[in-house]
Design a protein around this motif. Structure first.
Motif, PDB file in Angstrom:
ATOM      1  N   VAL A  83      37.462 -76.354  -3.951  1.00  0.00           N
ATOM      2  CA  VAL A  83      37.303 -76.728  -2.537  1.00  0.00           C
ATOM      3  C   VAL A  83      38.642 -76.853  -1.825  1.00  0.00           C
ATOM      4  CG1 VAL A  83      36.278 -78.392  -0.960  1.00  0.00           C
ATOM      5  CG2 VAL A  83      35.153 -77.892  -3.091  1.00  0.00           C
TER       6      VAL A  83
ATOM      7  N   ASP B 226      33.454 -66.697  -1.267  1.00  0.00           N
ATOM      8  CA  ASP B 226      32.661 -67.930  -1.330  1.00  0.00           C
ATOM      9  C   ASP B 226      32.603 -68.517  -2.747  1.00  0.00           C
ATOM     10  OD1 ASP B 226      31.204 -65.777  -2.110  1.00  0.00           O
ATOM     11  OD2 ASP B 226      29.366 -66.303  -1.031  1.00  0.00           O
TER      12      ASP B 226
ATOM     13  N   MET C 182      43.161 -73.659   3.794  1.00  0.00           N
ATOM     14  CA  MET C 182      43.254 -72.361   4.488  1.00  0.00           C
ATOM     15  C   MET C 182      43.538 -72.474   5.987  1.00  0.00           C
ATOM     16  SD  MET C 182      39.305 -71.011   4.199  1.00  0.00           S
ATOM     17  CE  MET C 182      38.028 -71.783   5.188  1.00  0.00           C
TER      18      MET C 182
ATOM     19  N   ILE D 206      35.787 -70.489  -3.366  1.00  0.00           N
ATOM     20  CA  ILE D 206      35.812 -71.763  -2.630  1.00  0.00           C
ATOM     21  C   ILE D 206      34.897 -72.778  -3.309  1.00  0.00           C
ATOM     22  CG2 ILE D 206      35.209 -72.878  -0.436  1.00  0.00           C
ATOM     23  CD1 ILE D 206      36.101 -70.311   0.964  1.00  0.00           C
ATOM     24  N   GLU D 207      33.732 -72.308  -3.787  1.00  0.00           N
ATOM     25  CA  GLU D 207      32.816 -73.202  -4.485  1.00  0.00           C
ATOM     26  C   GLU D 207      33.486 -73.838  -5.691  1.00  0.00           C
ATOM     27  OE1 GLU D 207      29.349 -70.886  -4.905  1.00  0.00           O
ATOM     28  OE2 GLU D 207      27.990 -72.530  -4.404  1.00  0.00           O
ATOM     29  N   LYS D 208      34.306 -72.976  -6.403  1.00  0.00           N
ATOM     30  CA  LYS D 208      34.965 -73.487  -7.604  1.00  0.00           C
ATOM     31  C   LYS D 208      36.139 -74.406  -7.269  1.00  0.00           C
ATOM     32  CE  LYS D 208      34.668 -69.242  -9.680  1.00  0.00           C
ATOM     33  NZ  LYS D 208      35.342 -68.178 -10.422  1.00  0.00           N
TER      34      LYS D 208
ATOM     35  N   ALA E 284      39.375 -74.338   0.788  1.00  0.00           N
ATOM     36  CA  ALA E 284      38.809 -74.517   2.125  1.00  0.00           C
ATOM     37  C   ALA E 284      39.605 -75.521   2.933  1.00  0.00           C
ATOM     38  CB  ALA E 284      37.350 -74.964   2.021  1.00  0.00           C
ATOM     39  N   ILE E 285      40.127 -76.527   2.213  1.00  0.00           N
ATOM     40  CA  ILE E 285      40.884 -77.572   2.905  1.00  0.00           C
ATOM     41  C   ILE E 285      42.219 -77.030   3.415  1.00  0.00           C
ATOM     42  CG2 ILE E 285      42.038 -79.807   2.570  1.00  0.00           C
ATOM     43  CD1 ILE E 285      39.811 -80.481   0.533  1.00  0.00           C
TER      44      ILE E 285
ATOM     45  N   ILE F  45      36.461 -64.888   4.974  1.00  0.00           N
ATOM     46  CA  ILE F  45      36.275 -66.087   4.137  1.00  0.00           C
ATOM     47  C   ILE F  45      35.036 -65.917   3.256  1.00  0.00           C
ATOM     48  CG2 ILE F  45      35.979 -68.613   4.135  1.00  0.00           C
ATOM     49  CD1 ILE F  45      37.180 -68.633   6.947  1.00  0.00           C
ATOM     50  N   GLY F  46      33.979 -65.320   3.855  1.00  0.00           N
ATOM     51  CA  GLY F  46      32.722 -65.131   3.134  1.00  0.00           C
ATOM     52  C   GLY F  46      32.873 -64.334   1.844  1.00  0.00           C
TER      53      GLY F  46
END
Lengths: 463, 463
Positions: free
Chosen positions: A328, A321, A334, A324-326, A331-332, A317-318
């Motif tokens: 979200v 990043d 995955m 994911i920042e762009k 993240a919800i 995931i890292g």
């Protein structure tokens, strides 16, 4: 005779307590033990089957178990010791004198005695064996020479066998002369001059036959035998397969060494299934009666392996990043991809582990089974992806995200089907118990593939 | 007599094929069937045990199974039908004429015949029963009146019982006169004038006893009986508990209806454990031999429930989208919190589900067990949180994040311990099979609590 739950039988609808033990009895005994009323407590357990006495003991709280040990342990029946949880038995033995244990094991059938002795440390065991009189000691020591979990440990060494050329009268005289017949002598094994089993006679067939008749026509000859080093799991399958009540155990030269009876196999089948269930969930052994510290220690090893694999997933995931920042929503969504993949993988792997255990999944049909599971995973992936496409469409109004999400789900479900069969089969072929390591490997793969596919596809196609 | 793997026995180290079936035989038969060589194929399976014939059939590919059906099905032994996978049997029965099936079931023991008939649709069953001659048909119909999964379905209805006042000679004459003794008549049940069981005589004890002796002293009187409506899972526990080889089944008035023997119980114990294993993994039944579509359908229901619960978790994550946007590390670490909680919950729940099945976890000790699991979860949570604190410290150099992460892990592990026992126990007390629904509920809770704790604590303490 005790008709269990006679009264309940007549009032239909009420649950029938099949066991002599009910909660009321346990509560009464708890009170008596708590108040130190030895006589009352003794009366409460006096008329009870040893197996039920063991159940009662197991259900007491640890402090009342100590009271039971002090006040009642001398009055339990031998079956108490055969039926009680292994951990609790070993703990009780620790505080008992060797001569008491040796008196106890001599009251049991050899197979039960050997099982009890096998659970002890070698030093304690030899202390106890010193107090056992010959020839029983020799029998125990011989049995203990066989590795644990083999037919040699399970078999009963009382060898009541007859030669093929005897007459019915010879057999009856022989059986009447034997000092002590083994319990449950249902089949009488017939051996040749080299002491190899030829077949068996169901004992009831001897009834009403004239003493002058030869036994030869009564012999069931089409039998299969168990080599002494057979694994006990195989012994269970063997009995299930052929529906035997007893089977003869032979050495490498085919000489008969002893008999395994089905009542011991029932315990084995039950234990093996229990082990598989617990192993698949990452529990090392039945720790229901273990103390907190012992349980904690047994459970942590699996959690540590899991810690490693989830840290790997977190690394995956890292990598993404910035994406994911762009967005979200990545993240919800995955965890949905990995959860569905993990569940589909667990389904496929559980069926595969059981099929390996029962010898249904072999090298021959591995490819076919993998093909089937990939198809099942793919179809279910399509169905789930379609439903989720609508949910994601309404939630985020983002077609590109929906498409990437659906693709990742389908890919992960197909991978889950493949991995769910391939991992346990590969472990099995490398000589590792597939039940113990499959879950962790399969979910590690579905997690890593799930995160990587979803985030990677998003990085590639959306940004 | 067939010593299985005689040659292998002597060359130590080589795996011993315990079953008559080895892969070579399956390959040879596949070739013969593929080429339509009926005679070769017939020879290959001719000398083989019916249970092994079933194994061979199961291992063939679907197309070769059709060939087997056309060429060899008339030559299999009756045990073939008892041992074969239920789904495959029902499929084969669909294409067979009723009179053939009726001939087959009449060759089997009543308990096996009833099991086979019970798997069929009611319409097919009555077609078959029409071809069965009296009084066997009445026996079958009576047995089929009892609900599936009860002792009534498992029992053998051949009632060979004797009255208490007989002499040994009477018993021997009676047994010699009976047309056809049931197979495996190891214990002879003794009944009172109302036909209630009084005890049993192990048949071997009659040998060598004078005909003039009364049977009364030979009777084992301390027996427990099974009510006819007892669930088959309870029957398995009953036999395991008391180590019986056979037990009498009685109606509500204590009148003896039939006998259950241990060989049938072995199958039950095995099936029940198998069911529990598969249910815990969200598989409805052993679908190893099912076709792709049937398997897909059986697996999807659990995945759909899972879809619902993970969507709920995603909603929880969605509440915290602004926090994740600000600190992507939250998205990277959150799967670790839920994965560890889910695994700890599965460990606790698997032990609890088994303990409920074996009647070790009862209302009496639920509170004690929950207390223990909470402690185990808490201690393991502490250990894992400490390790992870270091990893997160190095990775993100953020003390606040590390503290929140550690707290969330410990809370989720404690919740997992509580929920792992409370959920199966609550399901059990509501009359729902804890094996079937526990996993999904427990992981739903650990997911939601895990995401909520971690993200919520972060939102509260960091921002």
């Amino acid at each position: 005779m005790g008709i269990v739950g006679t009264t309940d039988l007549k009032t239909s609808g009420a649950p029938i307590p099949l066991y002599g033990v009910d909660d009321k009895l346990v509560r009464e005994l708890s009170t008596a033990l708590g108040n130190g009323q030895a006589a009352t407590a003794t009366n409460l357990i006096a008329e009870i089957h040893g197996a039920d006495q063991a159940d009662i003991f197991e259900r007491l709280s640890p402090s009342l178990r100590r009271r039971f040990k002090d006040l009642l342990l001398d009055q339990v029946q031998p079956e108490f010791w055969v039926n009680i949880d292994e951990g609790l038995r070993v703990a009780l033995f620790c505080d008992m004198e060797s001569y008491k244990i040796s008196t106890l094991v001599q009251k049991l059938e050899t197979d039960d005695a050997v099982r009890l002795l096998g659970d002890l440390r070698a030093r304690d065991r030899s202390e106890i064996l010193k107090c056992v009189s010959e020839p029983t000691r020799a029998l125990f020591e011989e049995a203990l020479c066989y590795p644990e979990d083999t037919a040699g440990r399970l078999m009963r060494r009382e060898k009541v066998t007859v030669p093929e050329h005897w007459k019915v009268g010879d057999v009856i005289d022989f059986l009447t002369d034997v000092d002590e017949l083994p319990e449950a002598l249902h089949n009488l094994f017939v051996v040749d001059p080299l002491h190899s089993p030829v077949g068996y006679i169901p004992v009831y067939k001897l009834l009403g036959v004239s003493r002058e008749e030869p036994i030869s026509p009564l012999i069931v000859r089409d039998i299969k035998v168990l080599p002494v080093m057979t694994d006990k799991e195989e012994v269970g399958l063997f009995f299930r397969q052929y529906g035997y009540v007893s089977a003869s155990v032979v050495d490498a030269d085919g000489v008969m060494l002893g008999v395994i009876t089905i009542d011991d196999v029932v315990t084995v089948i039950d234990e093996e299934a229990e082990e598989d269930i617990l192993k698949l969930a990452g529990v090392q052994g039945d720790d229901f009666y273990d103390a907190v510290i012992a349980t904690t220690r047994a459970r942590i090893s699996w959690l540590l392996v899991n810690l490693l694999t989830v840290t790997l997933s977190a690394l995956v995931i890292g990598f993404f990043d910035t994406e994911i920042e762009k967005l979200v929503a990545l993240a919800i969504l995955m965890p949905i991809v990995t959860a569905l993949g993990g569940n589909a993988g667990t389904q496929a792997l559980t069926v595969a582990v059981r099929a390996i255990a029962t010898k249904e999944l072999t090298v021959n049909n591995t490819a076919r089974t993998i093909g089937k599971e990939i198809l099942v995973g793919g179809i279910n992936g399509l169905i789930l992806a379609t439903i989720l496409l609508f949910i994601v469409g309404f939630w985020f109004s983002d077609v590109g995200l929906g498409a990437v999400f659906a693709m990742a789900i389908i890919i992960n479900m197909v991978v889950a089907g493949f991995i769910g069969v391939a991992v346990p089969m590969a472990l099995y072929r490398s000589g590792i118990d597939p039940a113990v390591a499959s879950s962790v490997l399969v979910t590690a793969v579905t997690d890593i593939v799930g995160f990587f596919c979803f985030l990677g596809l998003a990085a590639w196609l959306i940004f």
